[in-house]
Design a protein around this motif. Structure first.
Motif, mmCIF file in Angstrom:
data_model
loop_
_atom_site.group_PDB
_atom_site.id
_atom_site.type_symbol
_atom_site.label_atom_id
_atom_site.label_comp_id
_atom_site.label_asym_id
_atom_site.label_seq_id
_atom_site.Cartn_x
_atom_site.Cartn_y
_atom_site.Cartn_z
ATOM 1 N N ILE A 135 31.813 40.373 35.930
ATOM 2 C CA ILE A 135 32.854 39.285 36.264
ATOM 3 C C ILE A 135 33.376 39.453 37.872
ATOM 4 O O ILE A 135 33.910 40.783 38.101
ATOM 5 C CB ILE A 135 34.249 39.884 35.395
ATOM 6 N N LYS A 136 33.176 38.669 38.441
ATOM 7 C CA LYS A 136 33.264 38.717 40.004
ATOM 8 C C LYS A 136 34.620 38.250 40.516
ATOM 9 O O LYS A 136 34.974 38.501 41.341
ATOM 10 C CB LYS A 136 32.064 37.836 40.598
ATOM 11 N N LYS A 137 35.220 37.287 39.466
ATOM 12 C CA LYS A 137 36.360 36.732 40.023
ATOM 13 C C LYS A 137 37.374 36.693 38.942
ATOM 14 O O LYS A 137 37.228 36.396 37.731
ATOM 15 C CB LYS A 137 36.073 35.218 40.411
ATOM 16 N N ILE A 138 38.676 37.167 39.293
ATOM 17 C CA ILE A 138 39.692 37.314 38.179
ATOM 18 C C ILE A 138 40.675 36.816 38.683
ATOM 19 O O ILE A 138 41.238 36.870 39.618
ATOM 20 C CB ILE A 138 39.793 38.834 38.066
ATOM 21 N N ASN A 139 41.366 35.774 37.642
ATOM 22 C CA ASN A 139 42.621 34.903 38.200
ATOM 23 C C ASN A 139 43.639 35.356 37.393
ATOM 24 O O ASN A 139 43.741 35.248 36.327
ATOM 25 C CB ASN A 139 42.199 33.495 37.942
#
Ligand code: SF4
Lengths: 1078, 947
Positions: free
Chosen positions: B339-343
């Motif tokens: 998971i490379k991007k977390i919002n």
């Protein structure tokens, strides 16, 4: 209306108490779909609450589906409903509950009381947002520290503390008195103390009074000692005069002359101040003073006749007259300094609670008392917003006097309106007296109070839990045991006449409590396996120097194997013990065993225990803790050594232990990353730090440790929620409270349970093993643990203080406090006997106990068991093995082929731990808020950015004030900033070009996004539109850069694409109010 | 996915209906977050770039129509307090009022949002039967409830009732004065804004398209406003599902069903409703039971990575919902690498941030600082050390922080003056200054926050926390100054911590990409394919909710104010809504609660389980526990160990080398491993700086006091009369011992707290020793804490022998006539009885007399170094217990014989001593653990041994 609406169920072990409670609940709830809102069921623990709720819901679900169930049939009949109606009604109640769940009132006493107090907090003057503090000891610790701060300021207190500390040093104990005080101060939370708190605090504030009370006690003891000593000295002077010494007299030191010697050595042990059997004849017989063969008979006889005999009589007379007062003063003195200090702690505690806005759980009752006493029930309901008509209270034997006192008015109100109320409990299972539980409430007090016109006492006689043999043996054991116990108690009483009778009568309480102990086996269970019991009274092995307890430990694994052979699964087995120490003993032993070559294939030796599986037992947790210690203090070499050791241990290879303890070669034994990252680690918040350490040390690969690591992380998380979250404080807290941190386990684990008897209450297991079934009947007779009693004396001068802390002990027999002593003894007997009852009634099929051989007297519970069984095993048809001292009853089950247990994980679990810092997308308001250079210290805020923000809020010039206000409300700027910003902006408006932008003629869009068909969204600072014309302005801070222009050009292109034909663009540098056309 | 997300449907609707004038449309959503997603969906529908339509949250939308500016809570509460104080005599102090202020304000918010007439609400009806005349707008049922409430006042009147009535009676006046004051200042609380707008409905341009979307529970004022707009042509779109709409029992649909009955809304709530939830009756909902919170989080990671492996996982269409916001950081740490991007979009409690912990430390530092005479002040070491150890300070001035820690600890400074610190230019002078009044405290905190977060090393998240604090503090400062609130430090701290409790740092994940992590409220209107909800426990989801109000339950109900029922219904809607479009649903809950409860499965899951046709599949996470046991630790005498052992080898006549002391030998006898750790591996115990005095320090202080007392009198004969004078010196001698230990100036030294106790107790003991000494006088002191005694013992080593050095510091040596006494002061449990000389070296003897062993060894040192002295040498132990008892005696007793001269037993003693050292140096005896675990009790190495 049924008058007997107050139902008390006196139950016994396994009698389906929960079943009954659930049924009674449902019976009420099923009267009307929403009626459940008016029932409050009170349970003992949170766990029991959750269980009860899910049980009720389950039953309703079963009944509503029309599935057959015995309770369903009973209810249907009792409620007079047709099957169809019943089913429908259950369905309706179920969905009412599920959709009005907040009013599904099954709660612990504490939770309910909290609710009431909260709704009254304003009226009773509590701090509104008070926090309920559950960890009273943590508070106490701080409060005692606060009190020490007063040393030097408060003269009297200082003196007491010095006295207290000196006394300890003189006794060669550690001089530090904090722990003593903390221990003593726990009394502050007891109900006994609470009841008198007000009076005691008043006394505490009157230091003069307290001092004079002390002086009075001192006078009693010192006067007595002085006079008694004089008798002794006088006798010796006479003996000297006639050149005689103690050795010349009959029985020397044990004889009459020895008595005089004893008199010279105060302080006296009051239990030993009586004449012994060698001395007694000397009161009136001259011959009793010398040995027959003595060659100085005549000389002795002369002196005796002349003086000594008289003196002996006088002194005995004196001692007898004064002894009681002396003994009483002596025991009262013992705790006086501590008591005085305690009173200071009390007032400090009050201050502390006020300051911190907390309420201790033990205060709840006091507050509630006031509320309940003052107000009529309807008003309480109105304020609380809960309107109960029926109360069902479980585990009533453990309810305290205070708690019941607070319930009583509510219950009374309910009864007077004709509603049904219900208490369920078992006096025999009352084991929480130390927490305030008062079993006499259930035994008789409540009934007396409510009145027999309301009370309907019912008994539950069946035992649904245990197999036939278990029931039979327990029936005999506890029936006969109770009688024996009460005889034992009566034997101990050293009183005369009326007083003796009065105390003796109390012994009846034991028998009363156990009169209904005999249970029946219900019909439906009769087909089942009959059960097997074995009680071993193990002798020490003198030759091999093995204590019986070691022998028991050796037998445990074999027993586990044997049970598994009979098809008992390991998770159906429970070990019940008294305390944490024994838990650990068994846990450690079995873990060792499991890892040794003695362990047999195909058997499980796994155990779980909520209590003994402390977090600290895990190597991984140790590793983490020591790492924190080391990071917190790089000079802590021991932490480092530990760290290295546990790191190596966690990897499983400690082949060269000597090397790893070489302080100079540490680096080779720790992961490289640890040293590289050390500085970085110190900067991380705790939660992230722990995760990072897990990664560095590779703990995420240690499967056996998962549960521990997770629980530890929970501890860290929860700590951070309730405390200042820096490492130093965490470590300090951990130091003090780590022994209370346990692994949280799901119930289904494939292992035997080890638990305390207290925790086992309410549970049952196929096989129960009580490995150390040998606790004392009385309070700890070895005096390792002091039991404190608070005594309200009625004889002067001791009654000057309404409540004296007195240590329990045999010396009280000689004092004014003797009755209290016997009362406490009786209670202790009950506690310990009840504990036995709870322990032995957990078993379904198999019950094993082990204890040492019986001593001369009956002192521990196994002695009682021994006595009863020895005389009754024949009647029971059990067998008694003289050789090995074992009682056996019943047949072990058939051997069964054991299937290998395969546990498969549904999901291959991974302990994932990754750094997140570079992945998180969040919009930051702060990005440009703080100056990145440290030299502009005066204002850390970047004005440029503020202006940028401000401009975006203004469409036309007149909006400036409102925009500034808004920013102020948001806390971005202060009044001062407002003035500055305002003048800065006004200055900008001086620029014609700029002023033009803020003209009303434009249609303005500030930071309105442009939606492109794909890709990134654009947000231009300010665009002014008028028909085909569009002007874009971008505000900039800092020095002009080439790429600023690029950006505006991109905007111009975008606007053109959107269909505007005349597009122009500007850059506006806010600090210098400079406009650049692009 | 066959069914479009709700917002996508709206976007398509907007696009098709308003095609060329989309930028004129105004969309109103319950919250901001929805707008962001909506924009994204809308952009997907476009072919050319356009201006975004106006997208507003309901609150922002309403604000447009009101001249009043909603202000912040703190200002409001202060403002309210000013009014309250006027009306309530003997009102509490501000910081105590704060909580009530919050509550009252909440009540006022509700009153206005629900358009309740405060005048009728806050009426005391206990004596009035005229309810009917007043409240004709109430239904019969409502009236009944209210009458019932007030009827409880008719009977007796308790103190609590009086208190209640007293306040109740004044609330209307407070309310009206408060609102008037606010209005005069053009400010307001949100409810007031809503009320104003609802009561003065704006004129609107019928051509401007307005769309309300995604609402569920409306307050009366919202309903009136929306109704008005709809009547003027606006549209409203609902997001509903048949599952809860048709089932009357479902609280999730309770509001919407009501709206359906209203004319304005009926059309927009057209049947049939979508049946998304029940359409998926073949797809199970996965329920995961886990014992620990962290376990949930780790299991979540595992499940995500499993799903990922199966290939059809799109992080962009995934949401992790965190009803318990505290799990945010654990979750962040536990997501798969892939998971490379977390919002992140949620509120995170400010009190759980590192900055807050620093602020707390600073406040404590200030609180426990003390003013010195000269206007300077000192800080308490505990706080000081904690400040220096705080991550943010470590980050900022790592060197100085370390240096100061070291300095303080090595000098045993309990109270620290800023001059004693090694300072940098900025932070240390800033932190270590005394601040008193409220504004100063705020500026102080702001300065420190500004300073420590200025560096680039501080992560953006931390800067964000700092920003929040900074702005909050600004507000407080403003208000404090404006209203001249005068709070002392303690009151300020109380107030501040109350204010901070409820503050949340509003993370908003922007731009929109990656996996979404959200709080429950933030998920409104959003749809995801993969839904993971943690903490599905009662108390978290639905949240326990404060729901505190001064208005009792029945009164709220009677007048139509919301109660907890409404709150629960809102949560129910939020929960079921998440199921509308989800393909994969994983719910997690903890099975084990804490002391305060927990561990109860959420009602919503129970509802699903018992009512819906969707299968709920339960999995319980359990790990096998394989706990390792400690293995015995045995250190064989390897070459390197021998090498290390050789440090005690000496050459004859050189006194300066490393030598073994009697304590070392005692330690060796107690436990060989412990000796190894301490004297061979030299892993030293770290003596933590403490203000409480542990037994060791206590002993040292005592020794030094005795030494100080007698130094003057060394080598002269002390007569009985001299003790009068000596007695007067006790105070100073003990003081000096303290001053030396704490590196303080003896003249300015101020003892406090427990140190006073130690001081007094030591004085008592010293006085007692003096008394004993005066009985013994005349005598001459010939040695005090003498270090100069050494001997060498030869020990077998390989073929030959080596010399091992011994030394000892003798507490005191005195001479009377022909007798030398070698004296040791003891504060512990030591006694003077010795079974036999051999027993001194018998490690298995349970009560081996260490004190005797030590004193005899001292005597040996003395004798060997004073061969010329021909008199008796008497080893003596002065222990505390005996010094105070009537039978004072210091003689050792060996085999029940008093030792009046050590010389006769020395030969035997030396023999055993040699054996002991030979064993120590023997290659066949490893360093192993003691068998007697009692000896481990106070051992610093017990962590390693696991004992
Ligand atoms: S813990 Fe026990 S065995 Fe280990 S070194 Fe210390 S004393 Fe020796």
């Amino acid at each position: 209306m049924d008058n007997k609406s107050f139902v008390v169920y006196r139950s016994s072990a396994g009698s389906g108490k929960t079943y009954t409670l659930a049924k009674e609940y449902l019976k009420l709830a099923l009267t009307r779909p929403t009626y459940f809102k008016h029932i409050l069921a009170v349970t003992f623990t949170n766990k029991a609450t959750a269980e009860m709720k899910s049980r009720i819901v389950d039953y309703l679900s079963i009944f509503s589906k029309g599935e057959s169930h015995s309770m369903g049939h009973e209810l249907m009949n009792e409620l007079n409903l047709s099957e169809e109606d019943f089913q429908k009604q259950c369905g309706e109640v179920l969905s009412m509950i599920l959709h009005n769940y907040s009013q599904f009132s099954i709660a612990t006493i504490d939770a309910f009381f909290q609710k009431v107090i909260r709704s009254f907090s304003k009226e009773v003057g509590l701090h509104g947002g008070f926090q309920l503090e559950l960890d009273q000891n943590e508070v106490l610790d701080k409060v005692v520290d606060d009190m020490f701060e007063e040393v030097g300021k408060d003269e009297v207190l200082t003196k007491w503390l010095i006295n207290f500390a000196s006394k300890k040093v003189e006794d060669s104990k550690s001089w530090d008195i904090k722990q003593d005080i903390v221990r003593f101060a726990k009394e502050l939370f007891s109900e006994g103390y609470k009841g008198k708190e007000k009076e005691l605090v008043a006394i505490a504030s009157d230091k003069v009074f307290f001092k004079s009370f002390l002086a009075e006690l001192n006078k009693i003891t010192s006067d007595f000692e002085f006079s008694v000593k004089k008798y002794g000295q006088e006798a010796f002077a006479i003996m000297d005069e006639h050149e005689l010494n103690v050795g010349d007299f009959f029985r020397k030191i044990q004889g009459p002359a020895g008595y005089f010697q004893k008199l010279q050595n105060p302080p006296f042990d009051v239990t030993k101040l009586q004449l012994n059997s060698y001395q007694r004849p000397a009161l009136d017989t001259v011959e009793a003073w010398y040995t027959k063969k003595s060659n100085i008979k005549e000389r002795i006889a002369a002196v005796v006749e002349d003086k000594l005999m008289l003196l002996l009589n006088e002194s005995v007379q004196f001692v007898n007259d004064g002894l009681r007062a002396y003994a009483t003063a002596q025991v009262a003195q013992k705790n006086m300094y501590a008591f005085g200090i305690l009173l200071d702690v009390t007032s400090k505690l009050i201050e502390y609670k006020e300051r911190e806005g907390i309420m201790l759980i033990s205060d709840a009752n006091t507050f509630l008392k006031k509320i309940v006493e003052d107000n009529d029930t309807p008003f309480i309901y109105e304020k609380t917003g809960a309107f109960y008509k029926n109360y069902l209270i479980d585990e009533f034997q453990d309810t305290s006097g205070f708690q019941w006192g607070n319930f009583f008015p509510l219950v009374q109100n309910s009864l007077s309106e004709g509603y049904k109320n219900l208490l369920v409990g078992d006096v025999k299972q009352s084991i929480y007296r130390w927490r305030g539980g008062d079993w006499q409430l259930l035994q008789h007090k409540v009934e007396d109070q409510i009145g027999s016109e309301y009370a309907d006492i019912r008994r539950l006689n069946n035992n649904f839990r245990s197999a036939k043999n278990v029931i039979e043996v327990n029936n005999t054991l506890f029936n006969k045991g109770a009688k024996l116990l009460s005889e034992l108690f009566i034997d101990k009483i050293e009183l005369e006449g009326e007083e003796k009778e009065e105390v003796e009568k109390n012994a009846l309480l034991i028998e009363q409590a156990y009169e209904d102990v005999a249970q029946l086996q219900p019909e439906l269970n009769k087909e089942k396996y009959e059960g097997y019991l074995s009680f071993s009274f193990v002798k020490d092995n003198v030759e091999e120097e093995k204590k019986w307890s070691d022998i028991v430990l050796d037998r445990i694994p074999l027993l586990l194997e044997n049970l598994q052979d009979r098809g008992v699964k390991v998770n159906e087995i429970a070990f019940l013990v008294r305390g944490g120490k024994h838990e650990k003993l068994i846990a450690d032993y079995l873990i060792d065993y499991k890892n040794s070559d003695k362990a047999k294939k195909g058997y499980s030796y796994n155990i779980v225990s909520n209590e003994s599986l402390m977090l600290g037992a895990s190597h991984a947790v140790q590793l983490l803790i020591h790492t924190l210690q080391y990071l917190n203090n790089n000079n802590d070499q021991i932490a480092l050594a530990n760290l290295v050791y546990f790191y190596q241990a966690s990897k499983g290879d400690i082949t060269v232990p000597d090397k790893i303890f070489n302080a100079h070669a540490i680096e080779h034994f720790l992961p490289n990353d640890f040293f590289l990252q050390q500085l970085h680690l110190k900067k991380l918040p705790l939660v992230d730090l722990i995760e990072m350490l897990i990664r560095i040390f590779g703990l995420q690969k240690q499967e056996g440790e998962y549960t521990y690591i997770q629980s530890f992380q929970d501890v860290v998380l929860e700590y951070g929620m309730n405390h200042t979250g820096d490492t130093t404080s965490f470590l300090q807290w951990w130091d003090e409270f780590n022994h209370k941190q346990f692994v949280k386990l799901p119930e289904q684990a494939n292992a035997a349970r080890v638990m305390t008897i207290h925790k086992s209450k309410g549970l049952q297991f196929k096989a129960v093993i009580v490995p150390f079934c040998n606790w004392d009947i009385d309070h700890d007779s070895r005096g390792l643990k002091e039991t404190r009693m608070w005594i309200d004396s009625d004889s002067p001068p001791f009654n000057a203080i309404p409540f004296l802390p007195i240590n329990y002990g045999a010396n009280l027999k000689k004092t004014e406090f003797e009755k209290a002593y016997y009362n406490e003894m009786l209670q202790a007997y009950m506690d310990n006997f009840n504990l036995l009852y709870v322990a032995l009634t957990r078993a379904e099929d198999y019950l094993f106990t082990f204890s040492g051989e019986q001593g001369k007297e009956i002192t521990c519970v196994s002695d009682l068991m021994f006595e009863v069984l020895k005389h009754n095993y024949k009647a029971l048809n059990g067998s008694w093995n003289e050789e090995s001292n074992v009682f056996r009853f019943g047949q072990l089950g058939e051997k069964e082929e054991v299937e290998a247990i395969i546990v498969k994980d549904e999901i291959p679990f991974q302990y994932i731990s990754n750094s997140w810092q570079n992945k998180m997308a969040v919009k930051f308001s702060s990005e440009t808020f703080f100056n990145t250079t440290a030299d502009q210290q005066q204002s850390s805020i970047n004005y440029g950015n503020l202006i940028h923000d401000l401009m975006a809020r203004i469409i036309t010039t007149d909006q400036l004030p409102k925009a500034l206000d808004a920013m102020k409300f948001e806390g971005m700027i202060t009044e001062k900033d407002k003035v500055e910003l305002s003048s800065a902006v006004i200055k900008m408006f001086k620029n014609e070009e700029v002023l033009n932008w803020f003209d009303k003629k434009w249609q303005v869009k500030t930071e309105v996004p442009v939606l492109p068909k794909s890709g990134e969204m654009y947000r231009m600072d300010r665009v002014m539109i008028s028909d085909e014309k569009a002007v874009v302005v971008d505000y900039k801070t800092g020095v002009p850069r080439e790429k600023d222009k690029e950006q505006v050009k991109r905007y111009i292109r975008l606007l053109t694409e959107m269909g505007y034909s005349q597009v122009s663009g500007y850059l506006f540098y806010v600090e210098k109010a400079e406009v650049v056309s692009v | 996915m066959t069914v479009l997300p709700f917002l996508k449907q709206i976007a398509q609707h907007v696009q098709s209906k308003y095609d060329d004038r989309i930028d004129e449309v105004t969309l109103v959503f319950p919250n901001q977050r929805a707008g962001l997603f909506f924009r994204k969906y809308l952009a997907e529908e476009l072919s050319v770039p356009i201006w975004s339509p106006a997208i507003l949250s309901m609150e922002d939308f309403v604000r447009q129509y009101c001249r009043l500016q909603a202000t912040d809570k703190f200002t409001l509460i202060v403002e309210l307090y000013q009014v309250y104080r006027k009306h309530i005599s003997g009102a509490e102090s501000f910081e105590r009022f704060y909580y009530w202020g919050e509550m009252l304000l909440g009540d006022f918010e509700d009153i206005d949002k629900y358009l309740i007439d405060a005048k009728y609400l806050f009426t005391d009806l206990s004596n009035q039967k005229a309810l009917d005349d007043y409240f004709d707008y109430l239904t019969h049922e409502q009236k009944k409830i209210i009458v019932e409430f007030w009827s409880t006042f008719s009977d007796q009147s308790s103190e609590e009732k009086k208190n209640f009535q007293m306040i109740w009676g004044k609330l209307y006046d407070i309310y009206s004065e408060f609102t008037t004051t606010l209005k005069n200042k053009n400010s307001a609380y949100t409810g007031l804004v809503y009320k104003e707008v609802a009561n003065n409905l704006p004129k609107i341009n019928k051509n401007q398209p307005i769309i309300f979307a995604g609402f569920n529970a409306l307050t009366t004022s919202e309903e009136r406003i929306i109704t008005h707009f709809i009547e003027e042509g606006a549209e409203i779109k609902w997001d509903v599902d048949a599952y809860y709409m048709y089932d009357e029992r479902q609280e999730a649909g309770s509001f919407l069903r009501e709206y359906k009955k209203k004319k304005v809304f009926a059309k927009s709530l057209e049947e049939p409703y979508p049946t998304n939830i029940e359409d998926k009756n073949s797809t199970p909902i996965y329920l995961n039971a886990v014992a620990q919170k962290t376990g949930q989080v780790k299991l979540l990671g595992t499940i995500i990575s499993e799903i990922q492996k199966q290939g059809n996982f799109n992080p962009e269409k995934t949401v992790i919902v965190l009803p318990d916001e505290n799990l945010l950081f654990p979750v962040l740490n536990s997501l798969p690498e892939s998971i490379k991007k977390i919002n992140v979009t949620m509120g995170f409690p400010l009190v759980n941030t590192p900055i807050y912990s620093l602020v707390e430390l600073l406040l404590e530092l200030q609180q426990q600082s003390k003013e010195q005479s000269k206007g300077r002040c000192t800080f308490y070491y505990k706080n000081t050390l904690r400040v220096f150890k705080h991550p943010l300070i470590q980050q900022y001035i790592p060197q100085q922080a370390l240096a100061n820690i070291k300095n303080i600890e090595s000098h045993n400074w309990i109270r620290i003056n800023v001059d004693q610190l090694q300072a940098d230019e900025l932070i240390i002078p800033t932190v270590f200054q005394k601040v008193e009044n409220t504004s100063d405290i705020i500026v102080y905190l702001q300065k420190v926050i500004g300073l420590v977060t200025v560096t680039d090393e501080v992560s953006l998240i931390e800067k964000e926390y700092a920003y929040q604090f900074y702005t909050q503090l600004n507000r407080i400062k403003e208000v404090v100054e404006q209203f001249r609130l005068d709070l002392d430090l303690a009151a300020f701290i109380r107030l501040f911590s109350q204010m901070m409790q409820s503050l949340r740092l509003p993370f908003t994940g922007e731009p929109l990409n990656g996996l979404q992590i959200m709080g429950v409220l933030e998920t409104r209107n959003l749809d995801f394919e993969n839904v993971f909800i943690l903490s599905m426990n009662e108390g978290s989801f639905p949240s326990a909710g404060k729901g505190h109000s001064f208005v009792p339950y029945n009164i709220r109900k009677g007048y139509g104010l919301p109660t907890f029922d409404q709150q629960d219904a809102i949560y129910a809607y939020l929960f079921y809504r998440l199921l509308h479009k989800a393909e994969i649903v994983h719910l997690f809950y903890t099975t084990e609660g804490g002391v305060t409860g927990g561990g109860e499965l959420s009602r919503f899951v129970q509802q699903l389980k018992y009512e819906s046709k969707r299968p709920v599949e339960l999995t319980t996470l359990s790990h096998t526990i394989a706990i390792k046991t400690q293995k015995p630790i045995v250190i064989e005498k390897s070459e390197s160990v021998f090498e290390a052992l050789k440090k005690y080898q000496v050459s004859p006549d050189d006194a300066s080398q490393k030598r073994l002391t009697p304590s070392a030998l005692n330690l060796y006898l107690d436990c060989r491993l412990r000796f190894y750790f301490r004297y061979v591996a030299e892993i030293y115990e770290y003596n933590e700086l403490q203000d409480q005095i542990d037994p060791m320090v206590f002993g040292n202080l005592l020794h030094h006091a005795m030494e100080n007392l007698y130094t003057q009198k060394r080598n002269v004969v002390i007569e009985k009369e001299d003790f009068k004078e000596l007695k007067l010196l006790i105070d100073d001698a003990v003081k000096e011992a303290f001053a030396t230990h704490y590196t303080e100036d003896i003249h300015n030294m101020e003892l406090e707290g427990k140190r006073i106790l130690a001081f007094e107790v030591i004085k008592k003991y010293v006085a007692q020793v003096l008394k004993r000494d005066s009985d013994y006088a005349p005598f001459e002191i010939v040695g005090l804490e003498s270090k100069d005694y050494t001997i060498n013992v030869d020990v077998e080593w390989g073929e030959g022998t080596i010399l091992i050095g011994l030394k000892g510091i003798i507490d005191r040596i005195d001479l009377k006539g022909e007798r030398i006494r070698v004296i040791d002061y003891k504060t512990g449990k030591d006694n003077r009885k010795v079974e036999s000389v051999q027993s001194l070296f018998d490690r298995d003897a349970s009560k081996r007399n260490k004190a005797a062993m030590q004193t005899i060894l001292y005597s040996l040192l003395y004798v060997r170094n004073n061969q010329a002295f021909k008199g008796a040498v008497l080893p003596g132990v002065f222990n505390t217990k005996e010094a105070f008892s009537k039978k004072f005696d210091y003689h050792l007793e060996i085999e029940k014989e008093q030792v009046v001269n050590v010389k006769p037993i020395l030969a035997e003693f030396e023999g055993y001593l040699k054996d002991l050292l030979s064993e120590m140096y023997s290659p066949f005896v490893p360093f192993d653990q003691t068998e007697d675990e009692k000896k481990c009790e106070n051992c610093p190495y017990k962590g390693i041994c696991g004992r």
